[in-house]
Design a protein around this motif. Sequence first.
Motif, PDB file in Angstrom:
ATOM      1  N   GLN A 139     -11.227   1.362  11.336  1.00 26.50           N
ATOM      2  CA  GLN A 139     -12.667   1.225  11.172  1.00 26.50           C
ATOM      3  C   GLN A 139     -13.254   2.261  10.226  1.00 26.50           C
ATOM      4  OE1 GLN A 139     -14.145   1.109  15.234  1.00 26.50           O
ATOM      5  NE2 GLN A 139     -14.083  -1.119  15.222  1.00 26.50           N
ATOM      6  N   HIS A 140     -12.449   3.221   9.806  1.00 27.94           N
ATOM      7  CA  HIS A 140     -12.940   4.186   8.818  1.00 27.94           C
ATOM      8  C   HIS A 140     -13.089   3.460   7.484  1.00 27.94           C
ATOM      9  CE1 HIS A 140     -13.079   7.506   6.002  1.00 27.94           C
ATOM     10  NE2 HIS A 140     -13.437   8.271   7.023  1.00 27.94           N
ATOM     11  N   ARG A 173     -12.673   4.139   4.512  1.00 24.34           N
ATOM     12  CA  ARG A 173     -11.607   4.355   3.523  1.00 24.34           C
ATOM     13  C   ARG A 173     -10.360   3.531   3.823  1.00 24.34           C
ATOM     14  NH1 ARG A 173      -9.938  10.332   1.330  1.00 24.34           N
ATOM     15  NH2 ARG A 173      -8.266   9.679  -0.059  1.00 24.34           N
ATOM     16  N   LYS A 192      -9.829   3.801  15.347  1.00 27.62           N
ATOM     17  CA  LYS A 192     -10.387   4.945  14.617  1.00 27.62           C
ATOM     18  C   LYS A 192      -9.901   4.934  13.166  1.00 27.62           C
ATOM     19  CE  LYS A 192     -11.190   8.340  18.259  1.00 27.62           C
ATOM     20  NZ  LYS A 192     -10.842   9.681  18.740  1.00 27.62           N
ATOM     21  N   LEU A 243     -10.537  13.090   9.070  1.00 31.57           N
ATOM     22  CA  LEU A 243     -11.261  11.869   8.700  1.00 31.57           C
ATOM     23  C   LEU A 243     -11.358  10.877   9.854  1.00 31.57           C
ATOM     24  CD1 LEU A 243     -10.011  10.942   5.115  1.00 31.57           C
ATOM     25  CD2 LEU A 243     -12.331  11.513   5.787  1.00 31.57           C
ATOM     26  N   THR A 244     -10.286  10.742  10.602  1.00 37.20           N
ATOM     27  CA  THR A 244     -10.234   9.719  11.642  1.00 37.20           C
ATOM     28  C   THR A 244     -10.680  10.214  13.014  1.00 37.20           C
ATOM     29  OG1 THR A 244      -7.918  10.241  12.119  1.00 37.20           O
ATOM     30  CG2 THR A 244      -8.346   8.482  10.511  1.00 37.20           C
ATOM     31  N   THR A 283     -10.314   0.469   5.912  1.00 38.25           N
ATOM     32  CA  THR A 283     -10.509  -0.927   6.349  1.00 38.25           C
ATOM     33  C   THR A 283      -9.745  -1.910   5.473  1.00 38.25           C
ATOM     34  OG1 THR A 283     -12.564  -1.103   5.094  1.00 38.25           O
ATOM     35  CG2 THR A 283     -12.754  -0.545   7.432  1.00 38.25           C
TER      36      THR A 283
END
Length: 99
Positions: free
Chosen positions: A54-55, A57, A51, A26-27, A59
């Motif tokens: 800022q995703h 999911r 990384k 994901l990251t 923040t």
Amino acid sequence: MSTPVFEKIKLIRESERLNKRQFSELTGIAYSSLAGYESGDKKPGVEQIMKILQHPRFTKYTLWFMADQITPEAGQIAPALAHFGPQTTPSSHSDQKTG
């Protein structure tokens, strides 16, 4: 007392019920790097932290991660597994008998 960065990363991942492989995908952070961050053997740089935060999911954890603060009304929370608040919870016992 502030939670160490390596523990915060692990708390975010576990709170989202992700294993290291899923979190890594994901990251975009390499699995081996993530394992090093979570164990405390390696320190993540600003780029790796960005990384994560800022995703979309993750923040919601930015304020907690950066400043150990939360503002639920603004959507900024701590991970569900994180201890946030007093170190101990006082409990008043009554003299009531149960049973």
